[in-house]
Design a protein around this motif. Structure first.
Motif, mmCIF file in Angstrom:
data_model
loop_
_atom_site.group_PDB
_atom_site.id
_atom_site.type_symbol
_atom_site.label_atom_id
_atom_site.label_comp_id
_atom_site.label_asym_id
_atom_site.label_seq_id
_atom_site.Cartn_x
_atom_site.Cartn_y
_atom_site.Cartn_z
ATOM 1 N N ALA A 148 2.067 1.397 6.110
ATOM 2 C CA ALA A 148 0.986 2.372 5.669
ATOM 3 C C ALA A 148 1.318 3.841 5.320
ATOM 4 O O ALA A 148 0.761 4.289 4.950
ATOM 5 C CB ALA A 148 -0.047 2.353 6.963
ATOM 6 N N SER A 149 2.562 4.126 6.099
ATOM 7 C CA SER A 149 2.934 5.569 5.822
ATOM 8 C C SER A 149 4.033 5.456 4.515
ATOM 9 O O SER A 149 4.450 6.645 4.227
ATOM 10 C CB SER A 149 3.583 6.067 6.902
ATOM 11 O OG SER A 149 2.485 6.416 7.912
ATOM 12 N N SER A 150 4.265 4.255 3.775
ATOM 13 C CA SER A 150 5.201 4.568 2.689
ATOM 14 C C SER A 150 4.433 4.612 1.489
ATOM 15 O O SER A 150 3.182 4.351 1.439
ATOM 16 C CB SER A 150 5.686 2.988 2.678
ATOM 17 O OG SER A 150 6.454 2.448 3.779
ATOM 18 N N LEU A 151 5.361 5.361 0.764
ATOM 19 C CA LEU A 151 4.871 5.625 -0.688
ATOM 20 C C LEU A 151 4.508 4.484 -1.571
ATOM 21 O O LEU A 151 5.297 3.348 -1.541
ATOM 22 C CB LEU A 151 5.642 6.686 -1.638
ATOM 23 C CG LEU A 151 5.494 8.088 -0.987
ATOM 24 C CD1 LEU A 151 6.641 8.686 -1.843
ATOM 25 C CD2 LEU A 151 4.416 8.689 -1.269
ATOM 26 N N ALA A 152 3.128 4.282 -2.167
ATOM 27 C CA ALA A 152 3.112 3.045 -2.810
ATOM 28 C C ALA A 152 3.938 2.619 -3.973
ATOM 29 O O ALA A 152 4.552 1.593 -4.464
ATOM 30 C CB ALA A 152 1.827 3.076 -3.625
ATOM 31 N N GLY A 153 4.805 3.894 -4.685
ATOM 32 C CA GLY A 153 5.794 3.905 -5.814
ATOM 33 C C GLY A 153 7.036 3.058 -5.100
ATOM 34 O O GLY A 153 7.857 2.800 -6.028
ATOM 35 N N GLU A 154 7.063 3.149 -3.769
ATOM 36 C CA GLU A 154 8.500 2.620 -3.373
ATOM 37 C C GLU A 154 8.158 0.897 -2.855
ATOM 38 O O GLU A 154 9.114 0.525 -2.365
ATOM 39 C CB GLU A 154 8.966 3.246 -2.055
ATOM 40 C CG GLU A 154 9.201 4.682 -2.545
ATOM 41 C CD GLU A 154 9.652 5.714 -1.232
ATOM 42 O OE1 GLU A 154 9.411 5.165 -0.162
ATOM 43 O OE2 GLU A 154 9.852 6.532 -1.404
ATOM 44 N N LEU A 155 7.254 0.474 -3.121
ATOM 45 C CA LEU A 155 6.639 -0.849 -2.616
ATOM 46 C C LEU A 155 7.345 -1.859 -3.807
ATOM 47 O O LEU A 155 7.232 -1.513 -4.904
ATOM 48 C CB LEU A 155 5.366 -1.103 -2.475
ATOM 49 C CG LEU A 155 4.895 -0.246 -1.183
ATOM 50 C CD1 LEU A 155 3.322 -0.334 -0.911
ATOM 51 C CD2 LEU A 155 5.633 -0.370 0.125
ATOM 52 N N SER A 156 7.241 -3.214 -3.225
ATOM 53 C CA SER A 156 7.481 -4.315 -4.116
ATOM 54 C C SER A 156 6.263 -4.681 -4.911
ATOM 55 O O SER A 156 5.074 -4.265 -4.642
ATOM 56 C CB SER A 156 8.145 -5.419 -3.562
ATOM 57 O OG SER A 156 6.917 -6.008 -2.498
ATOM 58 N N GLY A 157 6.526 -5.241 -5.966
ATOM 59 C CA GLY A 157 5.272 -5.943 -6.687
ATOM 60 C C GLY A 157 4.257 -6.638 -5.741
ATOM 61 O O GLY A 157 3.072 -6.233 -5.947
ATOM 62 N N GLY A 158 4.842 -7.639 -5.065
ATOM 63 C CA GLY A 158 3.813 -8.179 -4.339
ATOM 64 C C GLY A 158 3.032 -7.104 -3.214
ATOM 65 O O GLY A 158 1.751 -7.459 -3.123
ATOM 66 N N GLN A 159 3.736 -6.298 -2.641
ATOM 67 C CA GLN A 159 3.169 -5.301 -1.867
ATOM 68 C C GLN A 159 2.232 -4.519 -2.526
ATOM 69 O O GLN A 159 1.159 -4.054 -1.875
ATOM 70 C CB GLN A 159 4.182 -4.370 -0.909
ATOM 71 C CG GLN A 159 5.111 -5.361 -0.105
ATOM 72 C CD GLN A 159 6.350 -4.427 0.317
ATOM 73 O OE1 GLN A 159 6.772 -3.647 -0.393
ATOM 74 N NE2 GLN A 159 6.633 -4.872 1.604
ATOM 75 N N LEU A 160 2.546 -3.960 -3.907
ATOM 76 C CA LEU A 160 1.468 -3.207 -4.664
ATOM 77 C C LEU A 160 0.284 -4.147 -4.684
ATOM 78 O O LEU A 160 -0.869 -3.480 -4.640
ATOM 79 C CB LEU A 160 2.148 -2.804 -5.867
ATOM 80 C CG LEU A 160 2.990 -1.763 -5.749
ATOM 81 C CD1 LEU A 160 3.756 -1.711 -7.396
ATOM 82 C CD2 LEU A 160 2.548 -0.572 -5.223
ATOM 83 N N GLY A 161 0.365 -5.335 -5.025
ATOM 84 C CA GLY A 161 -0.730 -6.149 -5.141
ATOM 85 C C GLY A 161 -1.772 -6.217 -3.852
ATOM 86 O O GLY A 161 -2.844 -6.311 -3.833
ATOM 87 N N ARG A 162 -1.037 -6.310 -2.725
ATOM 88 C CA ARG A 162 -1.767 -6.158 -1.538
ATOM 89 C C ARG A 162 -2.567 -4.839 -1.231
ATOM 90 O O ARG A 162 -3.430 -4.662 -0.697
ATOM 91 C CB ARG A 162 -0.778 -6.515 -0.182
ATOM 92 C CG ARG A 162 -0.637 -7.962 -0.127
ATOM 93 C CD ARG A 162 0.115 -8.387 1.055
ATOM 94 N NE ARG A 162 1.502 -7.841 0.738
ATOM 95 C CZ ARG A 162 2.581 -7.897 1.844
ATOM 96 N NH1 ARG A 162 2.229 -7.903 2.925
ATOM 97 N NH2 ARG A 162 3.934 -7.696 1.601
ATOM 98 N N VAL A 163 -1.930 -3.520 -1.634
ATOM 99 C CA VAL A 163 -2.465 -2.532 -1.564
ATOM 100 C C VAL A 163 -3.805 -2.333 -2.456
ATOM 101 O O VAL A 163 -4.829 -1.856 -2.094
ATOM 102 C CB VAL A 163 -1.542 -1.361 -2.079
ATOM 103 C CG1 VAL A 163 -2.322 -0.032 -2.178
ATOM 104 C CG2 VAL A 163 -0.354 -1.246 -1.275
ATOM 105 N N SER A 164 -3.702 -2.957 -3.614
ATOM 106 C CA SER A 164 -4.890 -3.032 -4.587
ATOM 107 C C SER A 164 -5.841 -3.844 -3.871
ATOM 108 O O SER A 164 -7.337 -3.626 -3.716
ATOM 109 C CB SER A 164 -4.563 -3.856 -5.823
ATOM 110 O OG SER A 164 -3.801 -2.914 -6.750
ATOM 111 N N LEU A 165 -5.644 -4.896 -3.287
ATOM 112 C CA LEU A 165 -6.585 -5.748 -2.441
ATOM 113 C C LEU A 165 -7.045 -5.037 -1.263
ATOM 114 O O LEU A 165 -8.306 -4.999 -1.142
ATOM 115 C CB LEU A 165 -5.865 -6.978 -1.890
ATOM 116 C CG LEU A 165 -6.639 -8.091 -1.235
ATOM 117 C CD1 LEU A 165 -7.851 -8.541 -1.982
ATOM 118 C CD2 LEU A 165 -5.856 -9.027 -0.636
#
Length: 246
Positions: free
Chosen positions: A127-144
């Motif tokens: 939750a406290s990580s920058l979105a730009g540092e996440l993997s592609g799958g994790q970014l998809g989950r942020v969008s969700l």
């Protein structure tokens, strides 16, 4: 506010063309409210184009698309229809929590609802990580999570489980089932037939056409196949869209 209707989506004679070729060819379908409907078919069959037409971002040549009793893309639907595209829509310089909190504010939801949405997609530890540092799958989950925080009546998910491990995929499908049980209508696309059993209804597509609208059990019964992948192939062969192997 959406207009009351039996179905969440009604589509009549929908045609979309790209460079003179039909991306969607005279599509007719309906999606009942409070269901998980799987939109299945191979890559390039028109799934994403259909989803864009439903959320009102696709230019159409002819036909009608009605969502929650209103024309697709209507201003009144902005707070009641969620859309998660294949390409994540997040701000890389914000944390996961800041991204989801931002979308919560847009839809008038309390900031505390962000943590619940983040937890539902398995990203509490990030939750406290920058979105730009996440993997592609994790970014998809942020969008969700950003879509779920709005608590939409109808949510459209384009390949939401791509790149996820089996455990998280199962957790997401459980989350979808809980949402449907509470009255939310979900349309979820996939090219993986093994995910079809999570859906109450299926829309099977190939080459811009809808081959069938039925339940997994009805698909098995119609084709005599126990494997949904084999059942879909049998349906394609019987429809004449490809020739049987000699």
């Amino acid at each position: 506010m959406s207009v009351d209707s039996v179905n969440a989506v009604d589509i009549t004679n929908l045609t979309v063309r790209r460079r003179k070729k039909a991306a969607l060819d005279d599509v007719n379908l309906s999606i009942p409210r409070g269901t998980i409907t799987g939109l299945l078919g191979p890559s390039g069959c028109g799934k994403s184009t259909l989803m864009r037409a439903i959320v009102g971002t696709q230019i159409i040549e002819s036909g009608t698309v009605t969502v929650l009793g209103l024309p697709a893309g209507s201003k009144q639907l902005r707070s009641t229809v969620g859309y998660v595209a294949q390409t994540p829509s997040v701000y890389g310089d914000l944390t996961v929590r800041e991204n989801v909190t931002y979308f919560a504010a847009l839809f008038g939801r309390p900031a505390a609802s962000a943590d619940s949405a983040i937890e539902s997609v398995g990203l509490t530890d990030h939750a406290s990580s920058l979105a730009g540092e996440l993997s592609g799958g994790q970014l998809g989950r942020v969008s969700l999570a950003s879509a779920l925080v709005a608590q939409p009546e109808f949510i459209v998910l384009d390949e939401p489980t791509v790149g996820l491990d089996p455990v998280l995929r199962a957790e997401l499908w459980k989350r979808f089932a809980d949402l449907a049980a509470s009255g939310t209508t979900i349309l979820v696309s996939s090219h993986a037939m093994e995910e079809a059993d999570h859906c109450s209804r299926l829309i099977l597509m190939r080459e811009g056409k809808v081959l069938a609208q039925l339940s997994p059990a009805e698909l098995r019964s119609r084709t005599g196949e126990t494997s949904l992948e084999k059942a879909f192939l049998s349906l394609i062969l019987s429809s004449g869209t490809i020739e049987a192997a000699s």
